[in-house]
Design a protein around this motif. Structure first.
Motif, PDB file in Angstrom:
ATOM      1  N   SER A   1      -1.266 -12.067 -73.476  1.00 30.59           N
ATOM      2  CA  SER A   1      -2.327 -11.509 -74.307  1.00 30.59           C
ATOM      3  C   SER A   1      -3.180 -10.474 -73.570  1.00 30.59           C
TER       4      SER A   1
ATOM      5  N   LYS B   1      -9.085  -8.153 -79.398  1.00 31.14           N
ATOM      6  CA  LYS B   1      -8.552  -7.979 -80.754  1.00 31.14           C
ATOM      7  C   LYS B   1      -9.519  -7.185 -81.621  1.00 31.14           C
ATOM      8  N   GLU B   2     -10.817  -7.424 -81.418  1.00 29.96           N
ATOM      9  CA  GLU B   2     -11.816  -6.666 -82.173  1.00 29.96           C
ATOM     10  C   GLU B   2     -11.782  -5.193 -81.791  1.00 29.96           C
TER      11      GLU B   2
ATOM     12  N   GLY C   1      -1.244 -10.919 -78.891  1.00 31.17           N
ATOM     13  CA  GLY C   1      -2.617 -11.267 -79.233  1.00 31.17           C
ATOM     14  C   GLY C   1      -3.568 -10.821 -78.143  1.00 31.17           C
TER      15      GLY C   1
ATOM     16  N   ASP D   1       1.552  -5.800 -81.313  1.00 34.61           N
ATOM     17  CA  ASP D   1       1.001  -7.144 -81.138  1.00 34.61           C
ATOM     18  C   ASP D   1       1.973  -8.156 -81.726  1.00 34.61           C
ATOM     19  N   ASP D   2       2.457  -9.060 -80.894  1.00 30.58           N
ATOM     20  CA  ASP D   2       3.395 -10.073 -81.382  1.00 30.58           C
ATOM     21  C   ASP D   2       2.756 -10.979 -82.416  1.00 30.58           C
ATOM     22  N   THR D   3       1.426 -11.129 -82.380  1.00 31.53           N
ATOM     23  CA  THR D   3       0.764 -11.988 -83.353  1.00 31.53           C
ATOM     24  C   THR D   3       0.370 -11.216 -84.613  1.00 31.53           C
ATOM     25  N   GLY D   4       0.675  -9.916 -84.639  1.00 29.55           N
ATOM     26  CA  GLY D   4       0.369  -9.088 -85.801  1.00 29.55           C
ATOM     27  C   GLY D   4       1.628  -8.472 -86.375  1.00 29.55           C
ATOM     28  N   ASN D   5       1.519  -7.218 -86.833  1.00 30.20           N
ATOM     29  CA  ASN D   5       2.664  -6.594 -87.488  1.00 30.20           C
ATOM     30  C   ASN D   5       3.623  -5.932 -86.503  1.00 30.20           C
TER      31      ASN D   5
ATOM     32  N   ALA E   1      -8.766  -3.539 -83.403  1.00 29.48           N
ATOM     33  CA  ALA E   1      -8.977  -3.379 -84.843  1.00 29.48           C
ATOM     34  C   ALA E   1     -10.015  -2.287 -85.139  1.00 29.48           C
TER      35      ALA E   1
ATOM     36  N   GLY F   1       5.461  -7.787 -84.379  1.00 27.92           N
ATOM     37  CA  GLY F   1       6.306  -8.873 -83.888  1.00 27.92           C
ATOM     38  C   GLY F   1       7.763  -8.507 -83.698  1.00 27.92           C
TER      39      GLY F   1
END
Length: 347
Positions: free
Chosen positions: A119, A145-146, A139, A157-161, A149, A163
């Motif tokens: 991360s 992350k903020e 992540g 990001d593997d935890t987002g789009n 964004a 992956g």
């Protein structure tokens, strides 16, 4: 008559032998000629005058691809890692508690296997921004992350789009088994349109033949925490590079099994502030401070500052050049600082 026939027969035999000898010599010369042509090609590549922006090493043609930064795990269960040997620059900073993490910047070459991926933290974004580099991560901390964004900073990001840019390897257990590689990163770059509107910074390099002056520093130790996060570098005279260790063992590449090496080791102290019970930190990589630059078995005291978005070493008000090759940047807390965390000596 018999004497004449004997002379003629002897002449024929000698002629045939000479012809065979010439053919054999010609065949033996062919590999040498091929090797000579290959050497000439390599020399021609080196003489083009074109070098990689982040390593200063010769390349066949200017590198115009975008730099990609990958967050790489350094938990004990993530070692040995894949891909660090091919990175142009690697930054090592504390991520949480006593555990360090790497931001590996790939430009002149990107391997097929990179990882394990972990991360993100805000200060790694600060470093990547100076190179206009895409970030690949799994992540991140709430603040990281903020930041992604809010600014729309280019990342996978593997935890987002993002992956699809990653995969799980079977030889390790989660979370230390997430990997990526050249083809997946190129696919993500094209799909997200990250291959447009970017700049590649220029670093300052010195000639390979320039001699390094200063105090002997053939063995370097950096103690982030205990045995498992104690880094060392050993100078190799024959190659002009430092071999990297973790604890008492060489830090190796998982794919080749070979030890990691560096032409330049930059160690700098920066402000660190613990933010939460998990040991996440705020690290000031946009300011300035003290440091050491290790090159060719010697050390130079420097100050560091950010110029054109990139952390660079300075001495007597002038930027200090790097030797061509890979650079490792170890960022340590300014409290307790260089004197307590870093030591060096001659062999």
């Amino acid at each position: 008559m018999k004497g004449i026939r004997l002379v003629l027969l002897t002449f024929v035999i000698l002629f045939a032998f000479a012809a065979c000898t010439r053919d054999a010599a010609h065949e033996e010369a062919q590999p040498e000629q091929g090797q000579e042509e290959e050497q000439q090609d390599q020399e021609a590549s080196a003489n083009t005058g074109v070098t990689a922006p982040l390593t200063g090493l010769p390349v066949d043609e200017p590198l115009t691809e975008r730099i990609i930064g990958v967050m790489i795990d350094n938990h004990t269960q993530a070692r040995p890692q894949s891909g660090l040997a091919q990175a142009d620059i690697v930054y090592e900073i504390l991520a949480e508690g006593p555990i360090t993490r790497y931001l590996a910047l790939f430009h002149s070459q990107t391997p097929d296997v990179i990882g394990p991926v972990r991360s993100l933290r805000p200060y790694y974004i600060d470093i990547a921004r100076g190179f206009d580099a895409i970030l690949a991560h799994a992540g991140g901390s709430p603040a990281a992350k903020e930041e992604i964004a809010r600014t729309g900073y280019p990342s996978f990001d593997d935890t987002g789009n993002g992956g699809f840019v990653f995969y799980r390897a079977e030889h390790r257990k989660a979370p230390h088994n997430l990997y990526t590689g050249r083809h997946l990163l190129e696919e993500g770059e094209a799909r997200f349109g990250y291959d447009q509107d970017y700049e590649i910074p220029a670093l300052l390099f010195k000639p390979e033949t320039e001699e390094m002056t200063g105090q002997e520093a053939e063995w370097i130790e950096i103690v982030y925490h205990g045995q498992y996060y104690q880094v060392a570098y050993e100078y190799q005279t024959q190659t002009g590079t430092y071999t990297r260790y973790i604890g008492s063992e060489p830090h190796t590449d998982a794919e080749s099994g070979q030890p990691l090496t560096a032409s330049n080791v930059l160690v700098i102290e920066a402000g660190h502030k613990v933010l939460d019970d998990a040991g996440r930190r705020e690290v000031d990589v946009r300011g300035e401070g003290k440091g050491y630059l290790f090159q060719r078995g010697k050390v130079q005291e420097i100050t560091w500052q950010v110029k054109d978005g990139v952390i660079r070493p300075f001495a007597d008000g002038q930027e200090v050049g790097l030797y061509p090759g890979q650079t490792w940047v170890n960022i340590i807390p300014d409290n307790p600082g260089l004197a307590d965390i870093v030591s060096f000596k001659a062999h």
